[in-house]
Structure formats: structure tokens, C-alpha cells
Design a protein around this motif. Structure first.
Motif, PDB file in Angstrom:
ATOM      1  N   UNK A  36      -6.410 -23.222  -2.229  1.00  0.00           N
ATOM      2  CA  UNK A  36      -5.362 -23.151  -3.349  1.00  0.00           C
ATOM      3  C   UNK A  36      -4.637 -21.722  -2.936  1.00  0.00           C
ATOM      4  N   UNK A  37      -3.501 -21.282  -3.973  1.00  0.00           N
ATOM      5  CA  UNK A  37      -2.938 -20.169  -3.842  1.00  0.00           C
ATOM      6  C   UNK A  37      -3.388 -19.257  -4.613  1.00  0.00           C
ATOM      7  N   UNK A  38      -2.657 -17.846  -4.377  1.00  0.00           N
ATOM      8  CA  UNK A  38      -2.880 -16.564  -5.358  1.00  0.00           C
ATOM      9  C   UNK A  38      -4.024 -16.130  -4.791  1.00  0.00           C
TER      10      UNK A  38
ATOM     11  N   UNK B 207      -4.453  -8.081  -5.918  1.00  0.00           N
ATOM     12  CA  UNK B 207      -5.113  -6.546  -5.733  1.00  0.00           C
ATOM     13  C   UNK B 207      -6.566  -6.716  -5.784  1.00  0.00           C
ATOM     14  N   UNK B 208      -7.288  -7.935  -6.054  1.00  0.00           N
ATOM     15  CA  UNK B 208      -8.855  -8.001  -6.203  1.00  0.00           C
ATOM     16  C   UNK B 208      -9.421  -8.165  -4.774  1.00  0.00           C
ATOM     17  N   UNK B 209      -8.496  -9.048  -3.892  1.00  0.00           N
ATOM     18  CA  UNK B 209      -9.121  -9.500  -2.600  1.00  0.00           C
ATOM     19  C   UNK B 209      -8.502  -8.548  -1.581  1.00  0.00           C
ATOM     20  N   UNK B 210      -7.360  -8.096  -1.561  1.00  0.00           N
ATOM     21  CA  UNK B 210      -6.714  -7.485  -0.418  1.00  0.00           C
ATOM     22  C   UNK B 210      -7.345  -6.309  -0.005  1.00  0.00           C
TER      23      UNK B 210
ATOM     24  N   UNK C 292      -0.465 -13.450  -4.698  1.00  0.00           N
ATOM     25  CA  UNK C 292      -0.563 -13.584  -6.204  1.00  0.00           C
ATOM     26  C   UNK C 292       0.630 -12.996  -6.911  1.00  0.00           C
ATOM     27  N   UNK C 293       1.417 -11.999  -6.256  1.00  0.00           N
ATOM     28  CA  UNK C 293       2.588 -11.381  -6.642  1.00  0.00           C
ATOM     29  C   UNK C 293       3.346 -10.864  -5.086  1.00  0.00           C
ATOM     30  N   UNK C 294       4.813 -10.551  -5.484  1.00  0.00           N
ATOM     31  CA  UNK C 294       5.484 -10.551  -4.294  1.00  0.00           C
ATOM     32  C   UNK C 294       5.022  -9.199  -3.731  1.00  0.00           C
ATOM     33  N   UNK C 295       4.392  -8.243  -4.585  1.00  0.00           N
ATOM     34  CA  UNK C 295       4.072  -6.828  -4.179  1.00  0.00           C
ATOM     35  C   UNK C 295       3.004  -6.905  -3.244  1.00  0.00           C
TER      36      UNK C 295
END
Ligand code: NAI
Length: 371
Positions: A262-264, A268-271, A288-291
Motif C-alpha cells: 500500500x501507499x504512504x 519522515x518515519x521511514x526515509x 506520504x507527502x510531496x516533500x
């Protein structure tokens, strides 16, 4: 009775029905994921246990085409957000693939293992029929080829069916992802061979399994994760795959991380925990977000935008609704062009100093604006 706010654009079922169809565009507009959708519909049928959302993001380039996801979202807002994000992504996917289609997507809020009944699908087919002309559906997570065939016998706007000729799209999706993954390898290492490289595959469903099969066939080492223990055990048996926990697969010490669930999952938690230098997989809406695209780039991770490399299934399904009907050779030829499209995105990304995802979205937006 069928309730609709805009009957001009709906083909109503002739017979009495317990389905109620409501235009919830104004409600959807209050959510962050709305992003200028043309129309959002809610189909409800208590007696047949249907809660379905059809989100039509854009019909500028053609009728909206996007699969139906069947998933037990924890809330209605989560389901609506999922539908909106997926639908938005389909506009970009069709535009990047050069298809005369717009973007749409549907979500049925149900557990695909327990709640798929003929009655539910009959109610959903009525909803689809009412939306013919603006939306075509096909398979997504939780929906099988047999389900698409069942719907296709009851509604005119169902693709990805046996009868239409294209069948299960996931083989083409996996092929495009495999080719895109190799193009990312070429960009990073100058060569496309996967032999001896470690690939972490998250999700061993229709696409993830086909991708794992192709990677194993060319000598890659696999680390796999799935919520379904049986699939994980099969991969360990058939591919000699190592196993990671579903919540740790992103942090595997691998050359490539291939999200196919799945997506998301790029957040910031996984990167900060991702050790692979390439992320290339099938899952829609990985960021999760464009940033998060820039966060990946800042860590030196090359991300192949999902909607660019997972377009194979859409290309295949789109051929079913194209004038002249399904042409397998033309589909194969278009899917084989995915690496060239990705290479052009990587070129522009390097030239402009922007993440590939941002560049791909800009190209899609330019095409939609040109119309
Ligand atoms: P599927 O339903 O066949 O498989 C999904 C698999 O992911 C299942 O085995 C499920 O147990 C597993 N899964 C779910 N959550 C997980 C988690 N947290 N960790 C590990 N595994 C998890 O779905 P399919 O068709 O293979 O699609 C996979 C992804 O690719 C989805 O995001 C879908 O939207 C996307 N996609 C699929 C296309 C297709 O042709 N089927 C086309 C384009 C995108």
C-alpha cells in the motif's frame, strides 16, 4: 430510489433499486487530498452492504479510468482520502503514459476476504452503470479478475476483464516496474543487471509476486515481507527469499527497495531508515507527502516515481476501451517505452535539481493543461 444531485450526467437504473447515490464533491473539498476533483460520488446500499466512493479527478484528456480498491479502511474519511489520492494519481499516470484518459478511482469499504458478495457487487454495478461516460473501472487491491468479469457482465464501464481481452493487468504492471527498476539501476550504476543484487520486496500480491519472479529469474537475491504468511513462506521456498517483518522491510540492507503493497510508506518515519540507494516499486502513492520526494533525494536515494513505472496495468486496461479494441502488441510496445519515459524524467530531474517525482508531476500537469 436512486438519489442523485446531478441527473444530467447519470444513467439511472430503470428498475427500483435500494442504492442511493449522492454527489459528495462539496464534502470531499474539505479534505486536503481534494486537489480540484471534478466530481466525487458516494454509493450506499445498506441492504446489500455497499459503501463505495467513486472519485473523478479529471476528464480533460478523456474519460476517467482507474481501478476499484476493496479495503476495510478504519474510517470513512480515510477511505475518501485514499480514493482522492489514488484518483489524483491516475490523472498523472495517464498523462505521463500518453493515454487519452483522465484520472479516477473507486474505493469499496469492505474486507475483501470476508465481505465480497454477489449482492454487494450487484449494487456496485448499478453505481458504475449510473456513472458510465465519466468513469471506467478495473482491478485494484482486493479486486480480482473474476470480480471484474462479474461486474463487466452487469455494467458497461468495466475494463480489465476476460471478455474485453486485456485480462489481469498486474503482469503488465510488474513488467513496467521491472523495466523501470533496471533503468534506475542504469542511472545509478551504469548497468541494468540485477544478478547478485539484493532487492527488498514489500507485498507479494499480484504485482509483487510477478516482480519477485522476474527478479529471481535474473539472479537477484530477495528479501520479502507480506501480511500473508503463506505468501512469504512460498517466496522463501520458491526463491530462497529471506524474510523481513512488514514494518521493517523498508530498513533492509538491500540495493533496491521495491514497495508493492500500500501507499504512504515513504515518510519522515521511514526515509531516515531506508538503506537501499534505489526505491522502485508498484505501490501507488508511495510518498506520504510531496516533500518526501526531496527528503529521499537529500539522502541520495533515487526514487522511480510510482505512477511512471506502474503504468503497465493502466496501459493494458486502456487498450480495452480504445477505438478498435484490444491490441496486445501495441500494449507491449507501450509498456517497453516506460524506461525511456523514466530516463527523460531523470535527465530533467538532474538538470533542474528537483526530485524525479516533482518533475514527473510537472510533466503530467503540462500535458493536462495543453489538453
Ligand atoms: P494485491 O492485493 O494483489 O497485493 C497486495 C499485497 O500486499 C497483499 O499480498 C497484501 O497482503 C500485502 N500487504 C498489504 N499491506 C502490507 C504491508 N503493510 N506489508 C507487507 N505487505 C502488505 O495488490 P496488487 O494488485 O499486487 O497491487 C500492489 C500495489 O500496486 C498497490 O498499491 C496497487 O495500488 C499498485 N498497483 C497495482 C496495479 C495492478 O496492475 N494490480 C497497477 C498499478 C499499481
Amino acid at each position: 430510489m436512486l438519489h442523485a444531485l446531478d441527473t444530467r450526467r447519470l444513467r439511472l437504473p430503470a428498475e427500483e433499486t435500494t442504492l442511493s447515490l449522492t454527489d459528495i464533491t462539496a464534502l470531499a473539498a474539505s479534505l486536503g487530498a481534494y486537489d480540484g476533483h471534478e466530481r466525487v460520488w458516494l454509493g450506499r446500499d445498506e441492504s446489500r452492504d455497499l459503501t463505495a466512493i467513486v472519485a473523478v479527478h479529471s476528464t480533460v484528456l478523456g474519460p476517467a479510468l482507474g481501478g476499484t480498491r476493496i479495503w476495510p479502511h478504519e474510517s470513512f474519511e480515510a477511505a475518501l482520502t485514499d480514493a482522492l489520492r489514488l484518483s489524483r494519481g491516475m490523472t498523472d499516470k495517464a498523462a505521463i503514459a500518453g493515454l487519452p484518459l483522465g484520472g479516477g478511482k473507486a474505493v469499496i469499504v469492505a474486507d475483501p476476504r470476508r465481505q465480497k458478495t454477489p449482492e454487494l457487487f450487484e449494487a456496485y454495478a448499478e453505481m458504475l452503470t449510473a456513472l458510465a461516460g465519466q468513469y471506467y473501472t478495473a482491478e485494484d487491491v482486493g479486486m480480482t479478475l473474476a470480480d471484474a468479469d462479474f461486474l463487466g457482465q452487469r455494467a458497461p464501464n468495466v475494463a480489465g476483464t476476460t471478455r474485453g481481452g486485456s485480462g489481469d493487468p498486474s503482469h503488465y504492471t510488474a513488467r513496467g516496474v521491472f523495466l523501470g527498476l533496471k533503468e534506475a539501476l542504469r542511472r545509478r550504476h551504469g548497468a541494468t543487471g540485477v544478478e547478485g543484487l539484493t532487492v527488498a520486496v514489500q507485498g507479494l500480491g499480484s504485482v509483487g509476486w510477478a516482480l519477485a519472479t522476474a527478479l529471481h529469474g535474473e539472479g537477484a537475491k530477495l528479501v520479502v515481507a507480506d501480511l500473508d504468511r503463506g505468501r512469504v513462506e512460498n517466496a522463501a521456498d520458491q526463491f530462497g527469499a529471506a524474510v523481513a517483518g512488514p514494518d521493517r522491510i523498508h530498513a533492509t540492507d538491500a540495493d533496491i527497495y521495491a514497495p508493492c503493497a500500500l501507499g504512504g510508506i515513504l515518510s519522515t518515519a521511514t526515509i531516515p531508515e531506508i538503506r537501499a540507494k534505489i526505491v522502485a516499486g508498484a505501490a501507488n502513492n508511495q510518498l506520504a507527502t510531496a516533500e518526501d520526494a526531496e527528503r529521499l533525494a537529500a539522502r541520495g536515494v533515487l526514487h522511480a516515481p510510482d505512477f511512471v513505472i506502474n503504468a503497465g496495468g493502466l496501459i493494458n486496461v486502456a487498450a480495452e476501451v480504445a477505438p478498435g479494441g484490444y491490441d496486445r502488441a501495441a500494449v507491449v510496445e507501450k509498456v517497453e517505452r516506460i524506461p525511456a519515459t523514466l530516463a527523460a524524467i531523470f535527465d530533467r530531474s538532474e538538470a533542474e535539481g528537483r526530485a524525479p517525482d516533482a518533475v514527473a508531476r510537472a510533466i503530467a500537469a503540462e500535458r493536462v493543461t495543453r489538453g
